[in-house]
Design a protein around this motif. Structure first.
Motif, PDB file in Angstrom:
ATOM      1  N   THR A 177       0.833  -1.213   0.000  1.00  0.00           N
ATOM      2  CA  THR A 177       0.000   0.000   0.000  1.00  0.00           C
ATOM      3  C   THR A 177       0.870   1.267   0.000  1.00  0.00           C
ATOM      4  OG1 THR A 177      -0.313   0.029   2.417  1.00  0.00           O
ATOM      5  CG2 THR A 177      -1.978  -1.150   1.105  1.00  0.00           C
ATOM      6  N   ASN A 178       1.983   1.187  -0.718  1.00  0.00           N
ATOM      7  CA  ASN A 178       2.913   2.316  -0.870  1.00  0.00           C
ATOM      8  C   ASN A 178       3.428   2.855   0.465  1.00  0.00           C
ATOM      9  OD1 ASN A 178       2.865   2.368  -3.738  1.00  0.00           O
ATOM     10  ND2 ASN A 178       0.833   3.288  -3.616  1.00  0.00           N
ATOM     11  N   GLN A 179       3.589   1.951   1.435  1.00  0.00           N
ATOM     12  CA  GLN A 179       4.120   2.327   2.738  1.00  0.00           C
ATOM     13  C   GLN A 179       5.430   1.581   2.982  1.00  0.00           C
ATOM     14  OE1 GLN A 179       1.201   2.345   6.008  1.00  0.00           O
ATOM     15  NE2 GLN A 179      -0.308   1.756   4.464  1.00  0.00           N
ATOM     16  N   LYS A 180       6.130   1.962   4.034  1.00  0.00           N
ATOM     17  CA  LYS A 180       7.347   1.246   4.433  1.00  0.00           C
ATOM     18  C   LYS A 180       6.923   0.015   5.227  1.00  0.00           C
ATOM     19  CE  LYS A 180      10.506   5.091   4.263  1.00  0.00           C
ATOM     20  NZ  LYS A 180      11.566   5.817   4.921  1.00  0.00           N
ATOM     21  N   LEU A 181       6.235  -0.860   4.513  1.00  0.00           N
ATOM     22  CA  LEU A 181       5.591  -2.010   5.122  1.00  0.00           C
ATOM     23  C   LEU A 181       5.797  -3.228   4.223  1.00  0.00           C
ATOM     24  CD1 LEU A 181       2.668  -2.111   7.215  1.00  0.00           C
ATOM     25  CD2 LEU A 181       2.083  -3.097   5.040  1.00  0.00           C
ATOM     26  N   THR A 182       6.156  -4.337   4.824  1.00  0.00           N
ATOM     27  CA  THR A 182       6.230  -5.605   4.099  1.00  0.00           C
ATOM     28  C   THR A 182       5.032  -6.432   4.516  1.00  0.00           C
ATOM     29  OG1 THR A 182       8.629  -5.573   3.857  1.00  0.00           O
ATOM     30  CG2 THR A 182       7.563  -7.729   3.775  1.00  0.00           C
ATOM     31  N   ARG A 183       4.330  -6.954   3.538  1.00  0.00           N
ATOM     32  CA  ARG A 183       3.124  -7.752   3.789  1.00  0.00           C
ATOM     33  C   ARG A 183       3.453  -9.226   3.602  1.00  0.00           C
ATOM     34  NH1 ARG A 183      -1.853  -7.524   6.182  1.00  0.00           N
ATOM     35  NH2 ARG A 183      -3.344  -8.771   5.044  1.00  0.00           N
ATOM     36  N   LEU A 184       3.290 -10.003   4.658  1.00  0.00           N
ATOM     37  CA  LEU A 184       3.444 -11.448   4.576  1.00  0.00           C
ATOM     38  C   LEU A 184       2.100 -12.006   4.130  1.00  0.00           C
ATOM     39  CD1 LEU A 184       5.113 -14.018   5.020  1.00  0.00           C
ATOM     40  CD2 LEU A 184       4.425 -13.935   7.430  1.00  0.00           C
ATOM     41  N   HIS A 185       2.032 -12.444   2.882  1.00  0.00           N
ATOM     42  CA  HIS A 185       0.773 -12.925   2.321  1.00  0.00           C
ATOM     43  C   HIS A 185       0.505 -14.386   2.662  1.00  0.00           C
ATOM     44  CE1 HIS A 185      -0.235  -9.385  -0.050  1.00  0.00           C
ATOM     45  NE2 HIS A 185       1.007  -9.342  -0.500  1.00  0.00           N
ATOM     46  N   LYS A 186       1.555 -15.205   2.635  1.00  0.00           N
ATOM     47  CA  LYS A 186       1.373 -16.644   2.822  1.00  0.00           C
ATOM     48  C   LYS A 186       2.575 -17.218   3.562  1.00  0.00           C
ATOM     49  CE  LYS A 186      -0.828 -17.227  -1.780  1.00  0.00           C
ATOM     50  NZ  LYS A 186      -1.419 -15.928  -1.790  1.00  0.00           N
ATOM     51  N   LEU A 187       2.308 -18.185   4.429  1.00  0.00           N
ATOM     52  CA  LEU A 187       3.364 -18.949   5.088  1.00  0.00           C
ATOM     53  C   LEU A 187       2.795 -20.317   5.433  1.00  0.00           C
ATOM     54  CD1 LEU A 187       6.256 -18.930   6.449  1.00  0.00           C
ATOM     55  CD2 LEU A 187       5.026 -18.495   8.555  1.00  0.00           C
ATOM     56  N   TYR A 188       3.329 -21.341   4.799  1.00  0.00           N
ATOM     57  CA  TYR A 188       2.845 -22.695   5.039  1.00  0.00           C
ATOM     58  C   TYR A 188       4.018 -23.662   5.109  1.00  0.00           C
ATOM     59  CZ  TYR A 188      -1.719 -20.781   4.268  1.00  0.00           C
ATOM     60  OH  TYR A 188      -2.850 -20.019   4.384  1.00  0.00           O
ATOM     61  N   VAL A 189       3.936 -24.558   6.066  1.00  0.00           N
ATOM     62  CA  VAL A 189       4.951 -25.588   6.270  1.00  0.00           C
ATOM     63  C   VAL A 189       4.225 -26.924   6.338  1.00  0.00           C
ATOM     64  CG1 VAL A 189       6.702 -26.458   7.872  1.00  0.00           C
ATOM     65  CG2 VAL A 189       6.471 -23.989   7.504  1.00  0.00           C
ATOM     66  N   LEU A 190       4.765 -27.917   5.633  1.00  0.00           N
ATOM     67  CA  LEU A 190       4.140 -29.237   5.653  1.00  0.00           C
ATOM     68  C   LEU A 190       3.940 -29.709   7.085  1.00  0.00           C
ATOM     69  CD1 LEU A 190       6.090 -31.064   2.794  1.00  0.00           C
ATOM     70  CD2 LEU A 190       3.716 -30.266   2.747  1.00  0.00           C
ATOM     71  N   PRO A 191       2.832 -30.405   7.373  1.00  0.00           N
ATOM     72  CA  PRO A 191       2.562 -30.845   8.742  1.00  0.00           C
ATOM     73  C   PRO A 191       3.720 -31.630   9.361  1.00  0.00           C
ATOM     74  CG  PRO A 191       0.628 -31.175   7.384  1.00  0.00           C
ATOM     75  CD  PRO A 191       1.725 -30.736   6.464  1.00  0.00           C
ATOM     76  N   GLU A 192       4.359 -32.501   8.581  1.00  0.00           N
ATOM     77  CA  GLU A 192       5.444 -33.314   9.135  1.00  0.00           C
ATOM     78  C   GLU A 192       6.715 -32.512   9.401  1.00  0.00           C
ATOM     79  OE1 GLU A 192       5.399 -34.152   4.608  1.00  0.00           O
ATOM     80  OE2 GLU A 192       3.914 -33.803   6.187  1.00  0.00           O
ATOM     81  N   ALA A 193       6.795 -31.291   8.883  1.00  0.00           N
ATOM     82  CA  ALA A 193       7.964 -30.433   9.098  1.00  0.00           C
ATOM     83  C   ALA A 193       7.695 -29.341  10.139  1.00  0.00           C
ATOM     84  CB  ALA A 193       8.406 -29.810   7.780  1.00  0.00           C
ATOM     85  N   GLN A 194       6.466 -29.263  10.637  1.00  0.00           N
ATOM     86  CA  GLN A 194       6.144 -28.237  11.623  1.00  0.00           C
ATOM     87  C   GLN A 194       6.802 -28.565  12.953  1.00  0.00           C
ATOM     88  OE1 GLN A 194       1.906 -27.450  11.640  1.00  0.00           O
ATOM     89  NE2 GLN A 194       1.900 -27.024   9.455  1.00  0.00           N
ATOM     90  N   GLY A 195       7.142 -27.524  13.696  1.00  0.00           N
ATOM     91  CA  GLY A 195       7.816 -27.700  14.981  1.00  0.00           C
ATOM     92  C   GLY A 195       9.317 -27.912  14.850  1.00  0.00           C
ATOM     93  N   LYS A 196       9.845 -27.711  13.646  1.00  0.00           N
ATOM     94  CA  LYS A 196      11.276 -27.933  13.396  1.00  0.00           C
ATOM     95  C   LYS A 196      11.964 -26.645  12.931  1.00  0.00           C
ATOM     96  CE  LYS A 196      10.407 -32.736  12.358  1.00  0.00           C
ATOM     97  NZ  LYS A 196      10.381 -33.796  11.364  1.00  0.00           N
ATOM     98  N   ALA A 197      11.401 -25.511  13.294  1.00  0.00           N
ATOM     99  CA  ALA A 197      11.962 -24.179  13.042  1.00  0.00           C
ATOM    100  C   ALA A 197      11.858 -23.720  11.591  1.00  0.00           C
ATOM    101  CB  ALA A 197      13.409 -24.081  13.515  1.00  0.00           C
ATOM    102  N   VAL A 198      11.167 -24.441  10.738  1.00  0.00           N
ATOM    103  CA  VAL A 198      11.047 -24.045   9.331  1.00  0.00           C
ATOM    104  C   VAL A 198      10.299 -22.719   9.221  1.00  0.00           C
ATOM    105  CG1 VAL A 198      10.208 -24.701   7.041  1.00  0.00           C
ATOM    106  CG2 VAL A 198      11.106 -26.448   8.594  1.00  0.00           C
ATOM    107  N   GLY A 199       9.171 -22.606   9.892  1.00  0.00           N
ATOM    108  CA  GLY A 199       8.394 -21.369   9.863  1.00  0.00           C
ATOM    109  C   GLY A 199       9.187 -20.191  10.408  1.00  0.00           C
TER     110      GLY A 199
END
Length: 165
Positions: free
Chosen positions: A80-102
């Motif tokens: 939106t033309n601001q000094k802002l970064t928009r995180l639109h999506k973040l997904y980690v496979l279920p078997e890889a969750q809890g392993k610091a990937v996110g």
């Protein structure tokens, strides 16, 4: 070992595969299967992903472990033309969750945000998604709520979150 690199349009099939494997796990208790299928088709059609990269200026990061894709993030600088970064999506496979990937993906987004002079990273997260707590643990604060109406009477009920850099 987890490697994170910038994805290109050549990596879209891997990104789509992660999304299609992750969404039922992430939203299965929150949304009806029909809504999950509709949203996956809407947000992850190859043409939509290409448009995000080639026309809208979105960046995609892909996380791999031993050359196997395990997660991704999508973000946009100067949102939106601001000094802002928009995180639109973040997904980690279920078997890889809890392993610091996110955490590694968010850290990479933060680094890119700093390099692009952003002051804030913003995102939306479903109010009932466990990822809300993940973001809170990473220093994101709730700054509002947003309901987004989609076709077929579907509704996205989100918290708006921000992290000051």
């Amino acid at each position: 070992m987890i490697e994170i690199f910038e994805a290109t349009t050549e990596d879209l099939s891997e990104i789509r595969e992660i999304a299609y494997k992750t969404w039922p796990y992430a939203y299965g208790e929150i949304l009806k299967r029909e809504q999950i299928d509709y949203m996956l088709d809407l947000f992850y059609a190859e043409a939509t992903l290409k448009e995000n990269i080639l026309e809208k200026g979105h960046f995609f990061l892909l996380a791999k472990s031993h050359d196997t894709p395990i997660g991704f993030a999508s973000f946009e600088h100067h949102y939106t033309n601001q000094k802002l970064t928009r995180l639109h999506k973040l997904y980690v496979l279920p078997e890889a969750q809890g392993k610091a990937v996110g955490r590694l993906l968010v850290a990479a987004v933060e680094l890119s945000a700093h390099q692009n002079k952003s002051k804030i990273i913003s995102l939306n997260v479903n109010k009932f998604n466990k990822a809300f707590h993940f973001y809170r643990n990473l220093g994101f604060e709730t700054v509002g709520e947003q309901d987004i109406e989609l076709a077929h009477g579907y509704l996205m009920e989100d918290y708006k979150m921000e992290k000051v850099l």
